[in-house]
Design an enzyme around this catalytic site. Sequence first.
Site, PDB file in Angstrom:
ATOM      1  N   PRO A   2       0.826  -1.217   0.000  1.00 45.53           N
ATOM      2  CA  PRO A   2       0.000   0.000   0.000  1.00 45.53           C
ATOM      3  C   PRO A   2       0.861   1.268   0.000  1.00 45.53           C
ATOM      4  O   PRO A   2       1.795   1.387   0.785  1.00 45.53           O
ATOM      5  CB  PRO A   2      -0.796  -0.121   1.303  1.00 45.53           C
ATOM      6  CG  PRO A   2      -0.714  -1.555   1.693  1.00 45.53           C
ATOM      7  CD  PRO A   2       0.601  -2.047   1.178  1.00 45.53           C
ATOM      8  N   LYS A  59       2.160   6.784   4.730  1.00 47.71           N
ATOM      9  CA  LYS A  59       1.663   5.412   4.870  1.00 47.71           C
ATOM     10  C   LYS A  59       1.165   5.087   6.283  1.00 47.71           C
ATOM     11  O   LYS A  59       0.855   3.941   6.579  1.00 47.71           O
ATOM     12  CB  LYS A  59       2.779   4.425   4.497  1.00 47.71           C
ATOM     13  CG  LYS A  59       3.263   4.578   3.059  1.00 47.71           C
ATOM     14  CD  LYS A  59       4.324   3.560   2.761  1.00 47.71           C
ATOM     15  CE  LYS A  59       4.977   3.806   1.419  1.00 47.71           C
ATOM     16  NZ  LYS A  59       6.056   2.846   1.157  1.00 47.71           N
ATOM     17  N   ARG A 114       0.769 -11.193   5.342  1.00 48.50           N
ATOM     18  CA  ARG A 114       2.212 -11.378   5.556  1.00 48.50           C
ATOM     19  C   ARG A 114       2.724 -10.799   6.879  1.00 48.50           C
ATOM     20  O   ARG A 114       3.895 -10.947   7.201  1.00 48.50           O
ATOM     21  CB  ARG A 114       2.983 -10.814   4.368  1.00 48.50           C
ATOM     22  CG  ARG A 114       2.667 -11.616   3.095  1.00 48.50           C
ATOM     23  CD  ARG A 114       3.508 -11.201   1.937  1.00 48.50           C
ATOM     24  NE  ARG A 114       4.939 -11.411   2.177  1.00 48.50           N
ATOM     25  CZ  ARG A 114       5.892 -11.022   1.349  1.00 48.50           C
ATOM     26  NH1 ARG A 114       5.581 -10.400   0.237  1.00 48.50           N
ATOM     27  NH2 ARG A 114       7.160 -11.240   1.633  1.00 48.50           N
ATOM     28  N   ARG A 153      21.919  15.404  -0.080  1.00 47.29           N
ATOM     29  CA  ARG A 153      21.933  13.935  -0.073  1.00 47.29           C
ATOM     30  C   ARG A 153      22.706  13.390  -1.262  1.00 47.29           C
ATOM     31  O   ARG A 153      22.564  13.867  -2.366  1.00 47.29           O
ATOM     32  CB  ARG A 153      20.499  13.383  -0.102  1.00 47.29           C
ATOM     33  CG  ARG A 153      19.690  13.790   1.124  1.00 47.29           C
ATOM     34  CD  ARG A 153      18.231  13.445   0.963  1.00 47.29           C
ATOM     35  NE  ARG A 153      17.428  14.176   1.921  1.00 47.29           N
ATOM     36  CZ  ARG A 153      16.981  13.660   3.080  1.00 47.29           C
ATOM     37  NH1 ARG A 153      17.225  12.418   3.381  1.00 47.29           N
ATOM     38  NH2 ARG A 153      16.270  14.407   3.899  1.00 47.29           N
TER      39      ARG A 153
END
Length: 268
Positions: A2, A59, A114, A153
Amino acid sequence: MPELVDVHIVTAKLWRWMRGAKVRRIDASDRRIVRPSSPAAFGRALLGRTVKTVGCRGKWIRIELDEGVRLFSHLGMTGDWVACKRGAPKGASERARFELSGRAAEAVAYLDARRFGRLIVAGHDIPEWTRLGPDPLQDGLNARSLAASLAPRRRAIKEALMDQTVLAGIGNIVATEALWVARIDPRTRCNVLSLEDVAAIVGGLRTAIRTEIKHKGEGEGRFRIYGRADQPCPRCGARLVAIVLGGRTTALCPQCQRRRPHPSRKDW
Ligand SMILES: [Zn+2]
């Protein structure tokens, strides 16, 4: 797995089902899902509490209850929430069930085949939540602020896009598709990207997220290159390749997704 759009959809469902409802009974015996709480402490913290709000960031879903109690839900690889009847038989992948007093749903169940998902109960916002970067659907996307966050970065741009402290909610699908739209090689280091490149990436993210919203549920047909290694690039016809980046398989077009050289960088 997701991603942003899926989590926003699940959050809207949970809000509809749980709004104003009181938790009457809890069955959550999966220690791995509710860690670091024990199943008993998890149940005690939530029993009798009333749901105030349900929201999400990237998320993570946050369910705020009275008395300052918060329940955080991460769907991991295969997590989902469904409404069910009180006393309905427990499915094989059901990991937790909350019986509710509300009118919209008798109960909600957390399913996760899972078991990579998490349910964390706390009296405050957890670090996994407070560390999250902007959520593109709630906070919008801004090329200048994304460029500022990427500039120091050195890692590959695709890994940075999937770093939840940079942007919240971007997963493998949206990152892969967005970089193809932007014509940027996913291995390009963040610190060589120009503002123009980052603006192209923002455009790619918008396109990929919009596609997810519009064509969700239409299966893999919505993907331009995700999962399509060895097939022709829909833009230039070259054969798409698959590489592994940050442990995740990534499709890319070796012809039209260019690595960005930077004149001031000797290590390029
Ligand atoms: Zn191509």
